[in-house]
Design an enzyme around this catalytic site. Structure first.
Site, mmCIF file in Angstrom:
data_model
loop_
_atom_site.group_PDB
_atom_site.id
_atom_site.type_symbol
_atom_site.label_atom_id
_atom_site.label_comp_id
_atom_site.label_asym_id
_atom_site.label_seq_id
_atom_site.Cartn_x
_atom_site.Cartn_y
_atom_site.Cartn_z
ATOM 1 N N LYS A 71 -62.482 -104.044 15.489
ATOM 2 C CA LYS A 71 -61.121 -103.612 15.835
ATOM 3 C C LYS A 71 -60.699 -102.522 14.834
ATOM 4 O O LYS A 71 -61.164 -101.401 14.967
ATOM 5 C CB LYS A 71 -60.213 -104.827 15.881
ATOM 6 N N SER A 93 -53.294 -112.508 19.723
ATOM 7 C CA SER A 93 -53.932 -111.360 20.373
ATOM 8 C C SER A 93 -53.222 -110.911 21.643
ATOM 9 O O SER A 93 -53.309 -109.742 22.012
ATOM 10 C CB SER A 93 -55.393 -111.678 20.686
ATOM 11 N N HIS A 122 -56.696 -109.319 14.562
ATOM 12 C CA HIS A 122 -55.720 -108.267 14.875
ATOM 13 C C HIS A 122 -54.780 -107.968 13.716
ATOM 14 O O HIS A 122 -53.870 -107.155 13.856
ATOM 15 C CB HIS A 122 -54.899 -108.663 16.107
HETATM 16 C C1 PLP Z 1 -58.064 -113.181 17.814
HETATM 17 C C2 PLP Z 1 -59.467 -112.780 18.144
HETATM 18 N N1 PLP Z 1 -60.470 -113.413 17.538
HETATM 19 C C3 PLP Z 1 -61.757 -113.092 17.789
HETATM 20 C C4 PLP Z 1 -62.084 -112.125 18.695
HETATM 21 C C5 PLP Z 1 -63.505 -111.832 18.999
HETATM 22 O O1 PLP Z 1 -63.970 -110.796 18.228
HETATM 23 P P1 PLP Z 1 -65.232 -109.947 18.697
HETATM 24 O O2 PLP Z 1 -64.742 -108.973 19.705
HETATM 25 O O3 PLP Z 1 -65.742 -109.335 17.442
HETATM 26 O O4 PLP Z 1 -66.202 -110.926 19.302
HETATM 27 C C6 PLP Z 1 -61.077 -111.422 19.333
HETATM 28 C C7 PLP Z 1 -61.466 -110.331 20.253
HETATM 29 O O5 PLP Z 1 -60.837 -109.865 21.110
HETATM 30 C C8 PLP Z 1 -59.741 -111.768 19.075
HETATM 31 O O6 PLP Z 1 -58.737 -111.154 19.707
#
Ligand code: PLP
Length: 401
Positions: free
Chosen positions: A235, A176, A204
């Site tokens: 996203k 991320s 992502h």
């Molecule tokens: C790699 C990754 N996993 C999980 C999440 C969390 O997802 P959510 O925003 O739906 O809680 C994010 C959010 O930024 C993320 O970048």
């Protein structure tokens, strides 16, 4: 001064204080930020679906048909047709037997990891995994072995040391904060050799990589071989919520053991309906994925021309490494003054000394505006000594609205 005020002051002194900014209007490639039009380069609305008329319409229609909220957790009375339908379509899209919706990606990761890795076992987690994975490891009663980022040799060593106690290897598919891709084939090979499950977070990667935007696991040809796949709806799907894809048996196990699923209200029906509409749009218009990829390549190349390297990024997540947190925030402010809204990323989101200006690209950006934005950021970086000097240009000093 109160104790909380002192703690806040400490954050300010370390360049780590955060404040909320206000966006007016929907999430498009250009937004009104605190009343000013800026080019949005830090949204996860990768395919431009959050503000797509069909996605909005599906949410509005679902609100009228099913109500604004689910009213209870799925296991009580909150299990509704929009949830079931979306789960079936997501499983089919990802090539898995079953899918299970969670309230968010944070809840999916914490819930699934804590349910799968038990006391006495070891969970193996990449050093640069998302905070929700880190917190899932903390919540589980297992030991956590953090392997160096993408380092399969280090992971193999850890697995040997665990001597059969390994239960789960967990990784982001696309990282991320760095935009690079996990070595999925090697991770799977190690998982099989040591009798562990492999879990990949596609937050992502979905909508951005692989055939028809199916993600990094599909891109590597490993659908269904990877045991647990997490994806988010907030996203590329432009909505809110998340899902886990796995075998029917494993999904049944999560329904019975994942605390963030059991003890939390079911996702709102309009969010599920919006995500389904987004999935259908992705299936019918897969060229959005190619557009996202070509926009990302345009921005990376334009930044490189300014002497700003995107490191190991191969995707639409384009980080420019700065190092110091205060310098990063300074660059972010100066870019914003010129109409370019990119996020300065500091600890604890990234390790100490690796602060960066992180750009995220959307399919709905125009190539020309990305090129202009890179020039403006290059000029801002030169002003504060963060980029090599370049010949003066006659480019405008702010992004034209
Ligand atoms: C790699 C990754 N996993 C999980 C999440 C969390 O997802 P959510 O925003 O739906 O809680 C994010 C959010 O930024 C993320 O970048």
């Amino acid at each position: 001064m109160t104790e909380i005020a002192e703690r806040l002051e400490e954050l300010r002194e370390g360049g780590l204080y955060r404040r909320l900014r206000l966006i007016s209007g929907p999430q498009g490639p250009r937004v009104l930020l605190d009343g000013r039009q800026v080019l949005l380069l830090c949204s996860n609305n990768y395919l431009g679906l959050a503000d797509h008329p069909r996605v909005r319409g599906a949410a509005a229609e679902a609100a009228m048909r099913w109500g604004a909220g689910a009213g209870a957790s799925r296991l009580i009375s909150g299990n509704m047709a929009p949830h079931r339908r979306l789960e079936e379509r997501l499983a089919e899209f990802k090539g898995y037997e079953a899918a299970l919706l969670f309230g968010s990606g944070y809840l999916a990761n914490t819930g699934a990891i804590a349910a799968l890795a038990r006391r006495g076992e070891v969970v193996f987690s990449d050093q640069l995994n998302h905070a929700s994975i880190i917190d899932g490891c903390r919540l589980s009663h297992a030991e956590t072995f953090v392997y160096r980022h993408g380092d399969v040799e280090h992971l193999a060593w850890g697995l040997r040391e665990a001597a059969g106690r390994g239960s789960l290897i967990v990784t982001d598919g696309v990282f991320s904060m760095d935009g690079d891709i996990a070595p999925l084939e090697e991770l799977l090979r190690l998982a099989r050799r040591h009798g562990c499950r492999l879990m990949v977070d596609e937050a992502h990667a979905t909508g951005a990589l692989g055939p028809g935007g199916r993600g990094s696991v599909a891109a590597a040809g490993l659908s269904e071989e990877v045991d647990i796949l997490v994806g988010t709806l907030g996203k590329a799907f432009g909505s809110y919520g998340a899902y886990v894809c796995a075998s029917r048996e494993l999904v049944d196990y999560l329904v019975n053991t994942a605390r963030s699923f059991i003890f939390s209200t079911a996702p709102p029906p309009p969010a599920a309906a919006a995500a389904l509409a987004a999935l259908e749009l992705l299936e019918s218009h897969p060229h959005r994925v190619e557009r996202l990829q070509s926009n990302a390549a345009t921005l990376r190349a334009a930044l490189a021309r300014e002497g700003l390297s995107a490191g190991s990024s191969e995707t639409h997540i384009v980080p420019v490494g700065i190092g110091d947190a205060a310098a990063t925030m300074e660059l972010s402010e100066r870019a914003l003054e010129r109409g370019v809204f990119a996020q300065g990323i500091r600890p604890p989101t990234v390790p100490e000394g690796t602060s960066r200006l992180r750009f995220t690209v959307m399919a709905t950006h125009r190539a020309g505006e990305l090129e202009r934005a890179a020039k403006l950021v290059g000029a801002a970086a030169r002003e504060i000594g963060l980029a090599p000097a370049a010949a003066p240009t006659s480019e405008p000093l702010v992004l034209a609205a």
